[in-house]
Design an enzyme around this catalytic site. Structure first.
Site, PDB file in Angstrom:
ATOM      1  N   ASP A   8       4.202  -8.995  -5.164  1.00  0.00           N
ATOM      2  CA  ASP A   8       3.876  -7.909  -4.245  1.00  0.00           C
ATOM      3  C   ASP A   8       5.202  -7.367  -3.724  1.00  0.00           C
ATOM      4  OD1 ASP A   8       3.056  -6.188  -2.258  1.00  0.00           O
ATOM      5  OD2 ASP A   8       2.311  -7.758  -0.910  1.00  0.00           O
ATOM      6  N   LYS A  70      11.403   1.207  -0.682  1.00  0.00           N
ATOM      7  CA  LYS A  70      10.196   1.527  -1.454  1.00  0.00           C
ATOM      8  C   LYS A  70       9.699   2.934  -1.136  1.00  0.00           C
ATOM      9  CE  LYS A  70       5.487  -0.270  -2.157  1.00  0.00           C
ATOM     10  NZ  LYS A  70       4.562  -1.361  -1.782  1.00  0.00           N
ATOM     11  N   GLU A 171      -2.315  -2.267  -5.372  1.00  0.00           N
ATOM     12  CA  GLU A 171      -2.363  -3.314  -4.346  1.00  0.00           C
ATOM     13  C   GLU A 171      -3.789  -3.612  -3.867  1.00  0.00           C
ATOM     14  OE1 GLU A 171       0.417  -1.797  -1.533  1.00  0.00           O
ATOM     15  OE2 GLU A 171       2.149  -2.211  -2.800  1.00  0.00           O
ATOM     16  N   ASP A 193      -5.776  -1.113   3.144  1.00  0.00           N
ATOM     17  CA  ASP A 193      -4.425  -1.676   2.998  1.00  0.00           C
ATOM     18  C   ASP A 193      -3.418  -0.816   3.757  1.00  0.00           C
ATOM     19  OD1 ASP A 193      -2.014  -2.718   2.228  1.00  0.00           O
ATOM     20  OD2 ASP A 193      -2.361  -2.578   0.076  1.00  0.00           O
TER      21      ASP A 193
END
Length: 629
Positions: A8, A70, A171, A193
């Site tokens: 992850d 990211k 994810e 999420d």
């Protein structure tokens, strides 16, 4: 066959997992924690550092410490999100020659893929240290709403880190895999999420090992960083009002405030009010200035109210695309650290009309799901079928710069879709198929993926030719486009190779640089181990000589002391061979010490009668002997 790890790759923290004995296991790092900060620091002296150590030194090295990279991966410098990110970080974000957003550290430019690769490499090392073997294959997760370029950039980051990326998995889908593995009943679940940088919502149907994604939606620039930024802005305004000092140009002060804001946000998930104290935050003509503020949960919720409201629309869009009502769901799963915020949980309950499921670990479940997917791909986990969807529509440009979707978002992949188009001009002998991804009605608001040209069409009036355009999207997200003139049978096709903004040569060069850094790390590790072994042998030899001095001859003692002194003189050397030679010489001297000690012990035993014991005089009570007899 080597193990496949699941990673992850998070905005704030990253996590790695592996399947062991049919069960997923989250692997702790060398500090004993199960998640690792996605932070990379470049000290002015010494090599780069990754993880918790990098995060701890951020205050004193703010402009050379990279976090939240990211958010930049696969993005153009001119993107609105990148410009917003520039105001939220202390390091410099620059424009690469190709127009992508890169990171400038003291004049050296790094792509976000390289920064991500450094974090992935740390995850790889963590797994290898635990497994005791090399790791080369991985499944890496990305936000469900990542576009083609962002997914390609993540895959490139894996390659730079020395990993064969078997699959890029969403994810929320990974979280659902972890939640539903082994369950036999039929369930419809929503995976909510909210992490450090992105927000995803996916609706899935789980039925006896079949995981079907019904829809997905989200916001790739909404997460914990934005919540932190609101608190940072509030604290800076408080400080400026009280002291007149503007901290916006103070990288060190701003980093201290950011860390305090994040800590306060975390504390307010469990308490209703927290105190923020930052002594000596600045210095003016009146002396040192300190920041002291009190922040309540209610104040925090007011500061981030509009961010909370932005969670609503993607959730309702995902339900609509899934053709489901909230009451038809069996559970809502919370994923990502920001879902610990009470107001976020309340918002989830408001949207879905039910309390969310808190039975999974929001920080680890995504990595667990990635490890499960890796085992599915290797055939180790049976009876699991994952049917994912494309997060964004794929289509072509038509007359007037309009976007015409061919594969609409939330279409289950793999899939094949076709549409027939015609020419816009008389006697047009060539058509250009401009392939685009996005949800905007006009092409210039979406992302261009490539162009396919078909030449040699017969000269006829516009509107007469029939050009059939076919899109084929496989399970890995690779797109093949075919164009066929139905009148002449002429065909043209192309494979859209996802581009992250890096050329093949760029990636190969970055792989070489990463391998060189890994080689330096191996050399440094070998040097440290050699130095530690020598230091331990010096300590043991000196202590043995002091304790058994009486058993060692003066000549032997002198020889041993000279060997110890020689070893100490090279202990700080950076030459691994010199350390090894000193250790060998000292080991021989230590062996001489041991021989002297044992020789002395044998001599003492001989003087005591051979056995080493003196038998005491004993008398036997005859009455007792008789009684026993």
């Amino acid at each position: 066959m080597g193990k496949v790890i699941g990673i992850d790759l998070g905005t704030t923290n990253s996590c790695v997992s592996v399947m062991e004995g049919g069960e997923p296991l989250v692997i702790p790092n060398d500090e004993g924690t199960r998640t690792t900060p996605s932070v990379v620091a470049f000290p002015r002296e010494g090599d780069r550092i990754v993880g918790a150590i990098a995060r701890r030194q951020a205050v004193t090295n703010a402009t050379r410490t990279v976090h939240s990279a990211k958010r930049l991966i696969g993005r153009r410098y001119q993107d609105e999100e990148v410009q917003r990110a520039r105001s939220m970080v202390a390091y410099s974000i620059c424009e690469a020659p190709g127009g992508d957003a890169w990171i400038d550290i003291g004049g050296v430019e790094y792509s976000p893929q390289q920064i991500a690769a450094m974090v992935l490499d740390r995850m790889k090392q963590t797994a290898e240290a635990y497994l005791g073997e090399a790791v080369t294959e991985a499944v890496i997760t990305v936000p469900a709403y990542f576009n083609d370029a962002q997914r390609a950039a993540t895959r490139d980051a894996g390659r730079i880190a020395g990993l064969d990326v078997l699959r890029i998995i969403n994810e929320p889908t990974a979280a659902a895999l972890a939640y539903g593995l082994g369950k036999k009943n039929h369930e419809r679940v929503a995976v909510f999420d909210l992490g450090g940088g992105t927000f995803d919502i996916s609706v899935l149907e789980i039925d006896n090992g079949v995981f079907e994604v019904r829809s997905t939606n989200g916001d790739t620039f909404l997460g914990g960083d934005d919540f932190d930024d609101r608190v940072v802005t509030w604290l800076m305004e408080q400080f400026k009002t009280e002291t007149g000092v503007d901290l916006s140009g103070d990288a060190v002060g701003l980093q201290r405030v950011r860390e305090a804001a994040e800590k306060a946000k975390h504390e307010l998930s469990t308490v209703t009010e927290t105190e923020i104290h930052l002594p000596f935050l600045s210095v003016t003509g009146d002396g040192p200035q300190h920041l002291m503020a009190s922040l309540s949960r209610g104040q925090l919720e007011a500061l981030v109210g509009d961010l909370i409201d932005r969670l609503d629309a993607p959730c309702r869009a995902a339900l609509k695309d899934a053709r489901l009502k909230a009451k038809e769901l069996n559970a809502v799963l919370l994923v990502g650290g920001m879902t610990r915020m009470p107001r976020v949980q309340e918002k989830v309950a408001e949207i879905f009309g039910m309390q969310p499921d808190r039975g999974i670990n929001p920080d680890e479940v995504v990595a667990v799901g990635a490890a499960i997917q890796g085992s599915v791909l290797k055939g180790e986990v049976k009876d699991v079928l994952l049917l994912d969807v494309t997060p964004l529509s794929l289509g072509i440009e038509t007359a007037g710069g309009m976007f015409e979707p061919i594969i609409v978002r939330n279409t289950t992949i793999p899939c094949r879709k076709s549409k027939v188009f015609t020419t816009a001009l008389d006697n047009q002998d060539m058509v250009r198929v401009h392939i685009v991804q996005g949800e905007r009605e006009m092409v210039d608001g979406n992302r261009s993926l490539g162009i396919l040209e078909m030449r040699g069409l017969p000269p006829v009036a516009r509107g007469v030719p029939e050009i059939e355009v076919t899109f084929e999207l496989d399970s890995n997200g690779l797109l093949n486009v075919h164009a066929k003139d139905k009148g002449t049978g002429r065909q043209q096709s192309t494979r859209i190779v996802s581009s992250s903004g890096l050329t093949g040569d760029d990636i190969e060069q970055m792989i070489v640089e990463a391998e060189a850094h890994r080689a330096r790390d191996r050399d440094r590790r070998a040097l440290a181990e050699e130095r530690n072994q020598l230091d331990g042998l010096i300590y043991a030899t000196r202590r043995g000589l002091e304790e058994y001095a009486a058993s060692v001859s003066s000549d032997d003692a002198l020889h041993i002391r000279e060997a110890v002194h020689g070893a100490e003189s090279v202990l700080d050397s950076a030459n691994c061979d010199a350390l090894g030679r000193a250790r060998e010489r000292l080991a021989l001297a230590a062996q001489r010490l041991s021989e002297s000690i044992y020789a002395s012990a044998r001599s003492d035993q001989a003087m005591l009668g051979g056995g080493g014991y003196v038998a005491p005089e004993m008398s036997i009570d005859e009455d007792i002997v008789d009684d026993e007899a």
